[in-house]
Design a protein around this motif. Structure first.
Motif, PDB file in Angstrom:
ATOM      1  N   UNK A   1      -7.769  12.985 -11.540  1.00  0.00           N
ATOM      2  CA  UNK A   1      -8.687  13.624 -10.596  1.00  0.00           C
ATOM      3  C   UNK A   1      -8.769  12.834  -9.297  1.00  0.00           C
ATOM      4  N   UNK A   2      -8.774  11.508  -9.391  1.00  0.00           N
ATOM      5  CA  UNK A   2      -8.825  10.686  -8.189  1.00  0.00           C
ATOM      6  C   UNK A   2      -7.616  10.892  -7.302  1.00  0.00           C
ATOM      7  N   UNK A   3      -6.442  10.951  -7.913  1.00  0.00           N
ATOM      8  CA  UNK A   3      -5.229  11.204  -7.139  1.00  0.00           C
ATOM      9  C   UNK A   3      -5.254  12.607  -6.539  1.00  0.00           C
ATOM     10  N   UNK A   4      -5.821  13.535  -7.281  1.00  0.00           N
ATOM     11  CA  UNK A   4      -5.927  14.887  -6.747  1.00  0.00           C
ATOM     12  C   UNK A   4      -6.850  14.959  -5.546  1.00  0.00           C
ATOM     13  N   UNK A   5      -7.948  14.213  -5.593  1.00  0.00           N
ATOM     14  CA  UNK A   5      -8.871  14.187  -4.451  1.00  0.00           C
ATOM     15  C   UNK A   5      -8.192  13.590  -3.231  1.00  0.00           C
TER      16      UNK A   5
ATOM     17  N   UNK B   1      -0.869   7.095   1.394  1.00  0.00           N
ATOM     18  CA  UNK B   1       0.018   6.290   0.557  1.00  0.00           C
ATOM     19  C   UNK B   1      -0.528   6.151  -0.856  1.00  0.00           C
ATOM     20  N   UNK B   2      -1.857   6.108  -1.008  1.00  0.00           N
ATOM     21  CA  UNK B   2      -2.439   6.034  -2.348  1.00  0.00           C
ATOM     22  C   UNK B   2      -2.135   7.293  -3.149  1.00  0.00           C
ATOM     23  N   UNK B   3      -2.013   8.429  -2.460  1.00  0.00           N
ATOM     24  CA  UNK B   3      -1.757   9.695  -3.149  1.00  0.00           C
ATOM     25  C   UNK B   3      -0.276  10.030  -3.257  1.00  0.00           C
ATOM     26  N   UNK B   4       0.591   9.215  -2.647  1.00  0.00           N
ATOM     27  CA  UNK B   4       2.026   9.433  -2.837  1.00  0.00           C
ATOM     28  C   UNK B   4       2.788   9.925  -1.637  1.00  0.00           C
ATOM     29  N   UNK B   5       2.142  10.078  -0.467  1.00  0.00           N
ATOM     30  CA  UNK B   5       2.903  10.450   0.727  1.00  0.00           C
ATOM     31  C   UNK B   5       3.853   9.311   1.062  1.00  0.00           C
ATOM     32  N   UNK B   6       5.096   9.596   1.458  1.00  0.00           N
ATOM     33  CA  UNK B   6       6.042   8.520   1.762  1.00  0.00           C
ATOM     34  C   UNK B   6       5.476   7.547   2.789  1.00  0.00           C
ATOM     35  N   UNK B   7       5.553   6.266   2.483  1.00  0.00           N
ATOM     36  CA  UNK B   7       5.019   5.247   3.385  1.00  0.00           C
ATOM     37  C   UNK B   7       5.774   5.208   4.704  1.00  0.00           C
ATOM     38  N   UNK B   8       7.048   5.632   4.680  1.00  0.00           N
ATOM     39  CA  UNK B   8       7.831   5.658   5.920  1.00  0.00           C
ATOM     40  C   UNK B   8       7.237   6.646   6.915  1.00  0.00           C
ATOM     41  N   UNK B   9       6.659   7.744   6.398  1.00  0.00           N
ATOM     42  CA  UNK B   9       6.038   8.724   7.290  1.00  0.00           C
ATOM     43  C   UNK B   9       4.818   8.133   7.977  1.00  0.00           C
ATOM     44  N   UNK B  10       4.052   7.328   7.240  1.00  0.00           N
ATOM     45  CA  UNK B  10       2.881   6.677   7.833  1.00  0.00           C
ATOM     46  C   UNK B  10       3.326   5.719   8.937  1.00  0.00           C
TER      47      UNK B  10
ATOM     48  N   UNK C   1      -1.538   0.866  -1.609  1.00  0.00           N
ATOM     49  CA  UNK C   1      -0.927   0.231  -2.779  1.00  0.00           C
ATOM     50  C   UNK C   1      -2.003  -0.354  -3.689  1.00  0.00           C
ATOM     51  N   UNK C   2      -2.946  -1.085  -3.096  1.00  0.00           N
ATOM     52  CA  UNK C   2      -4.008  -1.713  -3.891  1.00  0.00           C
ATOM     53  C   UNK C   2      -4.905  -0.664  -4.551  1.00  0.00           C
ATOM     54  N   UNK C   3      -5.168   0.434  -3.841  1.00  0.00           N
ATOM     55  CA  UNK C   3      -6.021   1.490  -4.401  1.00  0.00           C
ATOM     56  C   UNK C   3      -5.370   2.117  -5.627  1.00  0.00           C
ATOM     57  N   UNK C   4      -4.116   2.528  -5.519  1.00  0.00           N
ATOM     58  CA  UNK C   4      -3.460   3.178  -6.652  1.00  0.00           C
ATOM     59  C   UNK C   4      -3.229   2.188  -7.799  1.00  0.00           C
ATOM     60  N   UNK C   5      -2.896   0.938  -7.468  1.00  0.00           N
ATOM     61  CA  UNK C   5      -2.740  -0.101  -8.493  1.00  0.00           C
ATOM     62  C   UNK C   5      -4.066  -0.310  -9.229  1.00  0.00           C
ATOM     63  N   UNK C   6      -5.140  -0.526  -8.461  1.00  0.00           N
ATOM     64  CA  UNK C   6      -6.437  -0.786  -9.080  1.00  0.00           C
ATOM     65  C   UNK C   6      -6.974   0.395  -9.863  1.00  0.00           C
TER      66      UNK C   6
ATOM     67  N   UNK D   1      13.445   5.408  -5.036  1.00  0.00           N
ATOM     68  CA  UNK D   1      12.296   5.161  -5.877  1.00  0.00           C
ATOM     69  C   UNK D   1      11.045   5.813  -5.311  1.00  0.00           C
ATOM     70  N   UNK D   2       9.985   5.721  -6.079  1.00  0.00           N
ATOM     71  CA  UNK D   2       8.715   6.358  -5.715  1.00  0.00           C
ATOM     72  C   UNK D   2       7.649   5.282  -5.595  1.00  0.00           C
ATOM     73  N   UNK D   3       7.086   5.148  -4.406  1.00  0.00           N
ATOM     74  CA  UNK D   3       6.094   4.118  -4.145  1.00  0.00           C
ATOM     75  C   UNK D   3       4.877   4.266  -5.060  1.00  0.00           C
ATOM     76  N   UNK D   4       4.376   5.485  -5.198  1.00  0.00           N
ATOM     77  CA  UNK D   4       3.201   5.712  -6.037  1.00  0.00           C
ATOM     78  C   UNK D   4       3.503   5.414  -7.503  1.00  0.00           C
ATOM     79  N   UNK D   5       4.666   5.863  -7.991  1.00  0.00           N
ATOM     80  CA  UNK D   5       5.015   5.631  -9.391  1.00  0.00           C
ATOM     81  C   UNK D   5       5.086   4.142  -9.705  1.00  0.00           C
ATOM     82  N   UNK D   6       5.662   3.364  -8.783  1.00  0.00           N
ATOM     83  CA  UNK D   6       5.742   1.919  -9.001  1.00  0.00           C
ATOM     84  C   UNK D   6       4.350   1.299  -9.000  1.00  0.00           C
ATOM     85  N   UNK D   7       3.475   1.733  -8.109  1.00  0.00           N
ATOM     86  CA  UNK D   7       2.109   1.213  -8.083  1.00  0.00           C
ATOM     87  C   UNK D   7       1.376   1.512  -9.392  1.00  0.00           C
ATOM     88  N   UNK D   8       1.536   2.741  -9.879  1.00  0.00           N
ATOM     89  CA  UNK D   8       0.861   3.117 -11.123  1.00  0.00           C
ATOM     90  C   UNK D   8       1.423   2.354 -12.306  1.00  0.00           C
TER      91      UNK D   8
END
Length: 234
Positions: free
Chosen positions: A27-31, A75-84, A109-114, A160-167
Motif C-alpha cells: 500500500x505504501x508503494x502504491x501511495x 525513486x522510492x516508488x520505482x521511477x528510473x533514477x536517471x529520469x530524476x 533509496x533509504x525510504x524503500x529500504x527502510x 537492473x531495477x533500482x527499487x527491486x534492489x532496495x527492497x
C-alpha cells in the motif's frame, strides 16, 4: 510440539501479522505511485519537462524543495533514477541538478529500504530458504558479504531495477550505512551524466550531450569491471 513452533493460534497470528505487514508495504508503494501520477511524472500524463517548466523552474527554494520531494517519492516508488537526474539538470543546470537529484535518489533509496526492513524482513528470511529464494540467494549473499562494493558495482550498471534492489536489501540482513554509501557513490556518475544531458537539452549544448554520452559509457565499463572484481558469494 516444540516451543519454537508455538501453538496453532500463535502461528496463525504470526502469519496474519506478516500478511498485514506485506499489505502495508504494498500500500505504501502504491501511495507513492499515486503521488507520482498526480504530479504528472508518470508515463501518459504531463511530460516531465512540462511539469518542471510549470512547477519548478524559476520558483527558487520552493521549486528546489518540491523537486526534492517529488524526486524522493519517484525513486522510492520505482521511477528510473536517471529520469530524476535528467529533470534535475533540465531544471537547475548540471551542478545543482546533480546535487539535488543525487539527494533525492538517496532519500528514495533509504525510504524503500527502510519500508521493506520495517515491514517484511521476517517474511523474506523464510522465503530465502525456499524455492523462491534460490534465485535471489546469490545476489543476497553478495550484498551481505560486501554491501559497499557489491552495491557500488551494481549501481554503476544501467541494467537492473533500482527499487527491486532496495527492497531486496531492506528485506535481507544488508547493513544500511555501507549500502547507502555504495549507492551514493554508484549513483553519482549516471546522475551527473543525465543531469548534463538535461542541462544540454535546456540550453541546446551539443558538446554537453556528447560528453554526457561518453561519461555514461565510462560508467558502465567501470561497473562491469568492479562487478568482475567482486569475490563470488559464499
Amino acid at each position: 510440539m516444540s516451543a519454537a513452533r508455538g501453538t496453532p493460534a500463535t502461528r496463525t497470528r504470526r502469519a496474519l501479522g506478516a500478511a498485514g505487514r506485506m499489505a502495508v508495504l504494498a500500500a505504501g508503494l502504491g501511495v507513492a505511485g499515486w503521488i507520482i501520477r498526480t504530479l504528472g511524472l508518470a508515463p501518459g500524463g504531463e511530460t516531465g519537462m512540462e511539469w518542471v517548466d510549470h512547477w519548478i523552474r524559476g520558483q527558487g527554494l520552493w521549486g528546489e524543495a518540491l523537486f526534492l520531494l517529488a524526486g524522493t517519492a519517484a525513486t522510492a516508488a520505482g521511477l528510473p533514477r536517471q529520469a530524476v537526474a535528467f529533470l534535475g539538470g533540465y531544471a537547475f543546470g548540471a551542478a545543482i541538478g546533480t546535487a539535488l537529484a543525487l539527494l533525492a535518489q538517496l532519500l528514495g533509496c533509504a525510504v524503500s529500504f527502510g519500508w521493506a526492513r520495517l515491514l517484511g524482513r521476517d517474511w523474506a528470511a523464510r522465503r530465502l530458504e525456499g524455492r523462491f529464494g534460490r534465485h535471489l540467494r546469490p545476489l543476497h549473499n553478495r550484498l551481505v558479504s560486501s554491501p559497499f562494493g557489491a552495491t557500488l558495482a551494481l549501481r554503476l550498471l544501467p541494467v537492473g531495477n533500482n527499487l527491486a534492489l532496495n527492497l531486496l536489501a531492506g528485506l535481507s540482513s544488508v547493513r544500511l550505512v555501507p549500502y547507502l554509501a555504495g549507492s551514493a557513490l554508484g549513483y553519482l556518475p549516471q546522475t551527473l551524466v543525465f543531469a548534463l544531458l538535461g542541462d544540454g537539452v535546456a540550453v541546446d549544448r551539443t558538446a554537453q550531450l556528447i560528453l554526457g554520452a561518453l561519461l555514461f559509457l565510462v560508467s558502465v565499463a567501470l561497473g562491469v569491471w568492479l562487478l568482475k572484481r567482486e569475490p563470488p558469494a559464499g
